[in-house]
Design a protein around this motif. Structure first.
Motif, PDB file in Angstrom:
ATOM      1  N   THR A  45       2.922  19.507 -29.736  1.00  0.00           N
ATOM      2  CA  THR A  45       3.959  20.542 -29.792  1.00  0.00           C
ATOM      3  C   THR A  45       5.300  19.958 -29.390  1.00  0.00           C
ATOM      4  OG1 THR A  45       2.334  22.221 -29.195  1.00  0.00           O
ATOM      5  CG2 THR A  45       4.643  22.812 -28.935  1.00  0.00           C
ATOM      6  N   PHE A  46       5.306  19.177 -28.316  1.00  0.00           N
ATOM      7  CA  PHE A  46       6.557  18.639 -27.798  1.00  0.00           C
ATOM      8  C   PHE A  46       7.111  17.513 -28.660  1.00  0.00           C
ATOM      9  CE2 PHE A  46       4.542  20.488 -23.998  1.00  0.00           C
ATOM     10  CZ  PHE A  46       5.536  21.388 -23.673  1.00  0.00           C
ATOM     11  N   ILE A  47       6.284  16.989 -29.556  1.00  0.00           N
ATOM     12  CA  ILE A  47       6.752  15.977 -30.489  1.00  0.00           C
ATOM     13  C   ILE A  47       7.160  16.608 -31.817  1.00  0.00           C
ATOM     14  CG2 ILE A  47       6.018  13.996 -31.884  1.00  0.00           C
ATOM     15  CD1 ILE A  47       6.493  13.224 -29.010  1.00  0.00           C
ATOM     16  N   ALA A  48       6.319  17.515 -32.346  1.00  0.00           N
ATOM     17  CA  ALA A  48       6.467  17.984 -33.723  1.00  0.00           C
ATOM     18  C   ALA A  48       7.564  19.019 -33.905  1.00  0.00           C
ATOM     19  CB  ALA A  48       5.138  18.565 -34.212  1.00  0.00           C
ATOM     20  N   VAL A  49       7.722  19.936 -32.950  1.00  0.00           N
ATOM     21  CA  VAL A  49       8.702  21.011 -33.149  1.00  0.00           C
ATOM     22  C   VAL A  49      10.126  20.458 -33.240  1.00  0.00           C
ATOM     23  CG1 VAL A  49       9.699  23.106 -32.158  1.00  0.00           C
ATOM     24  CG2 VAL A  49       7.223  22.780 -32.141  1.00  0.00           C
ATOM     25  N   PRO A  50      10.609  19.654 -32.273  1.00  0.00           N
ATOM     26  CA  PRO A  50      11.957  19.092 -32.440  1.00  0.00           C
ATOM     27  C   PRO A  50      12.053  18.117 -33.611  1.00  0.00           C
ATOM     28  CG  PRO A  50      10.895  18.186 -30.480  1.00  0.00           C
ATOM     29  CD  PRO A  50      10.023  19.293 -30.962  1.00  0.00           C
ATOM     30  N   ALA A  51      10.932  17.444 -33.944  1.00  0.00           N
ATOM     31  CA  ALA A  51      10.955  16.520 -35.083  1.00  0.00           C
ATOM     32  C   ALA A  51      11.221  17.257 -36.384  1.00  0.00           C
ATOM     33  CB  ALA A  51       9.621  15.768 -35.176  1.00  0.00           C
ATOM     34  N   THR A  52      10.682  18.465 -36.509  1.00  0.00           N
ATOM     35  CA  THR A  52      10.906  19.265 -37.719  1.00  0.00           C
ATOM     36  C   THR A  52      12.383  19.622 -37.865  1.00  0.00           C
ATOM     37  OG1 THR A  52       8.695  20.204 -37.435  1.00  0.00           O
ATOM     38  CG2 THR A  52      10.152  21.303 -38.986  1.00  0.00           C
ATOM     39  N   LEU A  53      13.012  19.983 -36.751  1.00  0.00           N
ATOM     40  CA  LEU A  53      14.444  20.299 -36.798  1.00  0.00           C
ATOM     41  C   LEU A  53      15.273  19.043 -37.048  1.00  0.00           C
ATOM     42  CD1 LEU A  53      13.320  22.959 -35.643  1.00  0.00           C
ATOM     43  CD2 LEU A  53      15.374  23.097 -34.247  1.00  0.00           C
ATOM     44  N   VAL A  59      12.835  25.905 -40.759  1.00  0.00           N
ATOM     45  CA  VAL A  59      11.584  26.650 -40.679  1.00  0.00           C
ATOM     46  C   VAL A  59      10.795  26.228 -39.441  1.00  0.00           C
ATOM     47  CG1 VAL A  59       9.370  27.062 -41.842  1.00  0.00           C
ATOM     48  CG2 VAL A  59      11.476  27.082 -43.163  1.00  0.00           C
ATOM     49  N   GLY A  60      11.081  25.019 -38.938  1.00  0.00           N
ATOM     50  CA  GLY A  60      10.395  24.543 -37.740  1.00  0.00           C
ATOM     51  C   GLY A  60      10.593  25.434 -36.529  1.00  0.00           C
ATOM     52  N   PHE A  61      11.633  26.247 -36.546  1.00  0.00           N
ATOM     53  CA  PHE A  61      11.865  27.180 -35.443  1.00  0.00           C
ATOM     54  C   PHE A  61      10.810  28.284 -35.375  1.00  0.00           C
ATOM     55  CE2 PHE A  61      16.485  26.124 -34.623  1.00  0.00           C
ATOM     56  CZ  PHE A  61      16.327  25.956 -33.256  1.00  0.00           C
ATOM     57  N   PHE A  62       9.929  28.373 -36.408  1.00  0.00           N
ATOM     58  CA  PHE A  62       8.913  29.430 -36.404  1.00  0.00           C
ATOM     59  C   PHE A  62       8.038  29.360 -35.160  1.00  0.00           C
ATOM     60  CE2 PHE A  62       5.929  26.167 -37.763  1.00  0.00           C
ATOM     61  CZ  PHE A  62       4.706  26.626 -37.272  1.00  0.00           C
ATOM     62  N   LEU A 289      13.330  22.960 -26.042  1.00  0.00           N
ATOM     63  CA  LEU A 289      12.790  21.704 -26.540  1.00  0.00           C
ATOM     64  C   LEU A 289      13.122  21.516 -28.023  1.00  0.00           C
ATOM     65  CD1 LEU A 289      10.862  19.274 -25.909  1.00  0.00           C
ATOM     66  CD2 LEU A 289       9.052  20.687 -26.872  1.00  0.00           C
ATOM     67  N   ALA A 290      12.988  22.586 -28.803  1.00  0.00           N
ATOM     68  CA  ALA A 290      13.271  22.495 -30.235  1.00  0.00           C
ATOM     69  C   ALA A 290      14.692  22.018 -30.481  1.00  0.00           C
ATOM     70  CB  ALA A 290      13.032  23.856 -30.894  1.00  0.00           C
ATOM     71  N   LEU A 291      15.627  22.490 -29.660  1.00  0.00           N
ATOM     72  CA  LEU A 291      17.027  22.120 -29.838  1.00  0.00           C
ATOM     73  C   LEU A 291      17.274  20.628 -29.615  1.00  0.00           C
ATOM     74  CD1 LEU A 291      18.809  25.152 -28.146  1.00  0.00           C
ATOM     75  CD2 LEU A 291      18.687  24.638 -30.590  1.00  0.00           C
ATOM     76  N   LEU A 292      16.347  19.948 -28.925  1.00  0.00           N
ATOM     77  CA  LEU A 292      16.515  18.509 -28.717  1.00  0.00           C
ATOM     78  C   LEU A 292      16.469  17.749 -30.043  1.00  0.00           C
ATOM     79  CD1 LEU A 292      14.488  17.803 -25.448  1.00  0.00           C
ATOM     80  CD2 LEU A 292      16.947  18.184 -25.725  1.00  0.00           C
ATOM     81  N   GLY A 293      15.844  18.348 -31.062  1.00  0.00           N
ATOM     82  CA  GLY A 293      15.886  17.724 -32.385  1.00  0.00           C
ATOM     83  C   GLY A 293      17.310  17.639 -32.904  1.00  0.00           C
ATOM     84  N   PHE A 294      18.113  18.687 -32.651  1.00  0.00           N
ATOM     85  CA  PHE A 294      19.525  18.670 -33.040  1.00  0.00           C
ATOM     86  C   PHE A 294      20.327  17.725 -32.147  1.00  0.00           C
ATOM     87  CE2 PHE A 294      19.405  23.231 -34.965  1.00  0.00           C
ATOM     88  CZ  PHE A 294      18.805  22.710 -36.101  1.00  0.00           C
ATOM     89  N   VAL A 295      19.971  17.682 -30.853  1.00  0.00           N
ATOM     90  CA  VAL A 295      20.670  16.769 -29.938  1.00  0.00           C
ATOM     91  C   VAL A 295      20.476  15.326 -30.397  1.00  0.00           C
ATOM     92  CG1 VAL A 295      20.809  15.918 -27.563  1.00  0.00           C
ATOM     93  CG2 VAL A 295      20.471  18.365 -27.991  1.00  0.00           C
ATOM     94  N   ALA A 296      19.265  15.013 -30.882  1.00  0.00           N
ATOM     95  CA  ALA A 296      18.991  13.649 -31.350  1.00  0.00           C
ATOM     96  C   ALA A 296      19.894  13.286 -32.529  1.00  0.00           C
ATOM     97  CB  ALA A 296      17.522  13.513 -31.743  1.00  0.00           C
TER      98      ALA A 296
END
Length: 522
Positions: A45-53, A59-62, A289-296
């Motif tokens: 979960t902690f890898i895949a959700v931000p990776a999708t974003l 849609v990864g925000f689902f 955590l999901a928002l960290l995908g955007f931070v990256a």
């Protein structure tokens, strides 16, 4: 801590499934909150959700709304499952199905579906660990398999040993460490990192600019369907995909055997209700955590595999010691759910296959030994699964696991409220839902594989994508509802319901509901 857990809240012996597989059925609100949270929010979960974003799919925000929607559902039906299970000594959801419908074939179907859906889920915990190890620099030299895979073998050897010796108490105790580390890491990250990149407004501006540039540069490929447009908000065509993924995942989450195992380990019905009210704190964490995908993206992280985006972000932006803490949190976050999942799978095998068909007179001690051995085999199978097959296959097979496990919902959830559905109609609905859902998933291609390439399909005659599991569940329910009056009219035997209405509201202290085991007295 895993090995020490065998002495924590210790009973006289762990040689029965109530003790080894359900922790004595005595966990209170505090322990259950960490255990169930550690069970649901896995390393992947902690890898895949931000990776999708990070990859540009909003849609990864689902995952955020689905983990919010799920808790009112828990509040409604899981206290009923707890009550009937404690009154009758049920250890698995398949135990309940057999008692409710008087149907061993239906119970076997539920058990096999649980095992089938759980195996790739365990394997994905390894995928999460591998990503962290690759960012650290271990496992990137594919020519040396010993160096590449040794850390995984070591981690799962320790996992197997402490699960065997301590049962469910081990992940319950380790979950305290895992969740504390995760909370510290994420809160520090969402406070510190935005300050380094001009605040959240600047981060979102950078992400929008990055996605607009990608869409412009790949306009021809997007038009030809060879690339997916990137966006912060889902496009209109993706609204049903987003909504059906969120709802379907919420309905499926507590059909998984490991989720039920965590719930049945609790002391009373109120523990479940309080946890349903408190667990959304994890959803808040997941949103951050999901928002960290955007931070990256704003930090300029460049990785070929989006799953490496958040670990690489920590590697780039934090001191080595804090990055190490973050990586440790993710790896421990794999070991906790993997332990619970293997215990749940072992319980299913022991109760609904071994005892039901191979050794009907097996003693409690023999069942516990069988479960311990099978928990080792399950973990070994997951290890082979990940090392022998591609990561993409493992990921997509786990998505298929959601399609499969949702087909057990009519038997379990509807069965908690009514016995109107005929047992053979429920079985037929399950079989049709499984077959059609698997066939639909088989026809989905992705850039890396021709089949089982994702969880979404187009509605017939439209460009609207929906979650395969919801379509399969709709057909499942239709078959069960239509066949029920037909079978009853034909006089097909419907079996005997071995439960009674007051079983579904029984609580600790009521007749037939065993008191919490005293750890001191055994």
């Amino acid at each position: 801590m895993g090995f020490a857990a065998s002495r924590w809240r210790r009973a006289a012996s762990l040689d029965n499934l109530d003790e080894w597989g359900l922790g004595g059925r005595g966990f209170g609100t505090f322990i259950a909150w960490f255990l169930i949270g550690g069970d649901i929010y896995t390393a992947y979960t902690f890898i895949a959700v931000p990776a999708t974003l990070y990859a540009g799919s909003a849609v990864g925000f689902f995952a955020v709304p689905y983990t919010i929607v799920v808790y009112p559902l828990i509040f409604l039906f899981l206290p009923r499952l707890w009550s009937v299970s404690h009154r009758h000594g049920y250890v698995t959801p398949a135990d309940f199905v057999e008692g409710r419908y008087d149907s061993r074939p239906l119970a076997l179907a539920v058990a096999l579906t649980g095992l089938l859906a759980t195996m790739p889920y365990i394997a994905l915990q390894l995928v999460g660990m591998q990503v962290v190890l690759e960012v650290i620099g271990i496992g990137t030299d594919s020519s040396n398999w010993f160096v590449k895979d040794l850390p995984l073998f070591l981690a799962f050897a320790v996992l197997a040993a402490y699960t065997y010796s301590s049962g469910l108490r081990a992940p319950a105790l380790i979950a305290f460490v895992k969740d504390t580390l995760i909370y510290v890491v994420i809160i520090v990250a969402v406070i510190y990192l935005p300050s380094q990149f001009g605040g959240w407004g600047a981060i979102f501006d950078t992400v929008e600019s990055s996605f607009a540039s990608f869409n412009a540069d790949n306009a021809d490929a997007i038009a030809a369907g060879q690339a997916t447009p990137r966006a912060i908000m889902p496009a209109e065509a993706a609204h049903w995909a987003y909504g059906s993924l969120a709802l379907g995942s919420a309905l499926a989450l507590f059909m998984y055997p490991h989720s039920v195992t965590g719930v049945l380990s609790t002391r009373n019905r109120s523990v479940i209700r309080r946890n349903a009210a408190l667990l959304p704190a994890y959803s808040f964490l997941l949103g951050l955590l999901a928002l960290l995908g955007f931070v990256a993206i704003a930090a300029g992280v460049k990785v070929a595999n989006p799953q490496q985006s958040v670990p690489q972000l920590f590697e780039n932006e934090f001191p080595a010691w804090f990055a190490g803490v973050a990586f440790a949190a993710i790896v421990i976050g794999a070991l906790v759910p993997a332990a619970i999942m293997s215990i749940a799978a072992a319980n299913l095998w022991t109760r609904n296959i071994y005892r039901a068909y191979l050794r009907p007179d097996a003693t409690h001690a023999e069942q516990a030994r069988q479960a311990k051995l099978v928990s080792l085999l399950v973990k070994f199978g997951a290890l082979v699964f990940v090392l022998a097959l591609s990561k993409d296959f493992a990921i997509n097979l786990q998505l298929l696991g959601g399609v499969w496990i949702l087909q057990t919902l009519p038997a379990i959830v509807i069965g908690l409220y009514t016995r109107w559905l005929h047992r053979w109609a429920v079985f037929a609905g399950w079989a049709v839902g499984m077959a059609w859902g698997t066939w639909l998933a088989y026809g989905v291609a992705s850039p890396v594989q021709a089949h089982f390439g994702g969880p979404l399909v187009n509605l017939p005659g439209t460009e609207t994508k929906v979650y395969i599991a919801m379509l399969a569940l709709a057909l499942n329910l239709l078959v069960a509802v239509v066949l029920t009056p037909v079978l009853r009219a034909a006089g097909v035997d419907d079996g005997t319901d071995h439960t009674s209405p007051d079983d579904y509201t029984a609580d600790l202290g009521d007749e037939g509901v065993v008191e919490e085991l005293d750890p001191a007295a055994g």
